[in-house]
Design an enzyme around this catalytic site. Structure first.
Site, mmCIF file in Angstrom:
data_model
loop_
_atom_site.group_PDB
_atom_site.id
_atom_site.type_symbol
_atom_site.label_atom_id
_atom_site.label_comp_id
_atom_site.label_asym_id
_atom_site.label_seq_id
_atom_site.Cartn_x
_atom_site.Cartn_y
_atom_site.Cartn_z
ATOM 1 C CG HIS A 45 18.358 122.838 54.126
ATOM 2 N ND1 HIS A 45 18.657 121.902 55.096
ATOM 3 C CD2 HIS A 45 17.468 122.240 53.305
ATOM 4 C CE1 HIS A 45 17.984 120.796 54.866
ATOM 5 N NE2 HIS A 45 17.250 120.970 53.776
ATOM 6 C CB SER B 148 14.914 118.966 54.138
ATOM 7 O OG SER B 148 15.904 118.334 53.379
#
Length: 407
Positions: A199, A353
């Protein structure tokens, strides 16, 4: 001086012959002028220069998985063979032989597979292991490379500032054309590739994978808002050549959350210890359950305060059992690994992330997870979820064939 009556259009600017003579490119000069001019025009090269030309293809080198390289042989992390490729400045940089099949246990530990019959010639200064290649007639050669992976440099929620700075030399920041801060992290796994979350490769504005020109990779950084602690000529933003997202990853889902970022130029890992790759696991069956681990990132320090940390942070967590679905949801798959603390005091959060979940193995640090998602940040009995790296060793191996791994 130019001969009387000579047309000045035939004079070669910027080049002088001995004495008062000039270089002329008229009819006579085309046949009699110096090697310099003929080389410059590309019409003819001297014998000495023809010998120096490096022919990029050579059957003797190619069949052993190698490639012919010119003078810049520093990009060859394996062994160099002289006298195989044509050209006095040309050497054969060995690689995995086309007759052999490599494995993560060989490749990710800095080795390459060669035929056993060629061990004395192709691995004379290294060590071999006959059990790490898929073909019985082959052996894994481990050359003596000048750098190693997974070495920390020293002598998040509830975490602490990384100290000393650049303690984790494989951790990088990802920056796009929209933000001044790093929106994701990543992990350097060899001289060319960064491993990150799938992502993190998606451009929210353009609703697709980032174009390489819109993404930059920051290495050897600590305080992302300051240049005072930067290492001269080492801390920098690197250009990106290619972005590879796992084909099964869906931006609307959670599974297969993994991507590779290929740098435009390979890194010279011998220049400074502030930039070094992490080690990859070689045992697909290792679960790492119950082991102490560390997470790293510039993410939010509080779930309710959307503000990234200026400095790189680290936090200690414990890898949970494989059945962490009981605490989270049925969306947890075998491609994921959970880690946290019972009271939720230490955890990853937004902005972390793509960063690394690492454990220490045999004196080195191994990447076991990629920060993927979580249900809130720092909540009791709610571990964070990471992409399980051991499930993607073959995928990484296939997509990083042009890279050099460290031992």
């Amino acid at each position: 001086m130019a001969p009387e009556g000579l047309n000045k259009n035939f004079l070669v600017p910027g080049y002088k012959c001995p004495g008062e003579n000039v270089c002329c490119k008229g009819n006579y000069a085309r046949n009699q002028t110096s090697v310099y001019w003929r080389n410059r025009r590309g019409k003819q090269r001297g014998k000495s220069q023809r010998k120096r030309i490096c022919k990029k293809r050579n059957p003797l080198c190619d069949r052993d998985g190698g490639s012919c390289m010119g003078p810049k042989t520093t990009e060859c992390g394996f062994m160099l063979l002289r006298g195989v490729c044509k050209g006095s400045v040309c050497s054969c940089c060995l690689g995995d032989s086309s007759h052999c099949g490599t494995t993560p246990a060989c490749r990710f530990q800095g080795g390459y597979c060669i035929r056993k019959a060629r061990r004395k010639k192709h691995c004379s200064s290294g060590v071999t292991d006959d059990s790490l290649c898929t073909t019985k007639k082959c052996s894994c050669c481990f050359p003596h490379v000048p750098w190693t992976c997974g070495e920390t440099n020293q002598k998040i929620i509830g975490g602490q500032e990384v100290s000393p700075q650049n303690r984790y030399p494989w951790h990088v920041g990802l920056k796009d054309y929209l933000m001044d801060e790093y929106f994701c992290g990543g992990t350097l796994i060899n001289d060319r590739y960064v491993l990150t979350a799938g992502h993190c490769a998606y451009d929210p504005m353009k609703q697709g994978i980032f174009k390489p020109k819109d993404l930059k990779v920051a290495v050897a950084d600590h305080n992302q808002l300051s240049v005072e602690d930067d290492i001269p000529r080492v801390t920098k933003l690197l250009e990106v050549k290619k972005i590879i997202v796992h084909k099964n990853y869906d931006i609307n889902g959670l599974d297969e959350d993994i991507a590779l970022v290929r740098l435009s130029k390979p890194l010279d890992l011998t220049v400074n210890h502030a930039v070094k790759p992490v080690c990859l696991p070689v045992n697909r069956l290792e679960s790492y359950e119950g082991k102490d681990a560390v997470i790293i990132g510039w993410g939010y320090l509080d779930e309710d305060v959307p503000l990234s940390s200026d400095v790189l942070m680290e936090a200690k967590v414990v890898i949970a059992s494989e059945e962490c679905q009981d605490k989270l949801s049925d969306k947890i798959t075998g491609n994921m690994i959970c880690a946290g603390t019972p009271d939720g005091s230490q955890d990853a959060c937004s902005g972390d992330s793509g960063g690394s979940l690492v454990v220490r193995e045999g004196g080195k640090v191994t990447l076991v997870g990629i920060t993927s998602f979580g249900y809130g940040c720092g909540r009791p009995d709610t571990p964070g979820v990471y992409t399980r790296v051991t499930e993607y060793l073959d995928w990484i191996l296939i997509n990083t064939k042009d890279a050099v791994y460290c031992s």
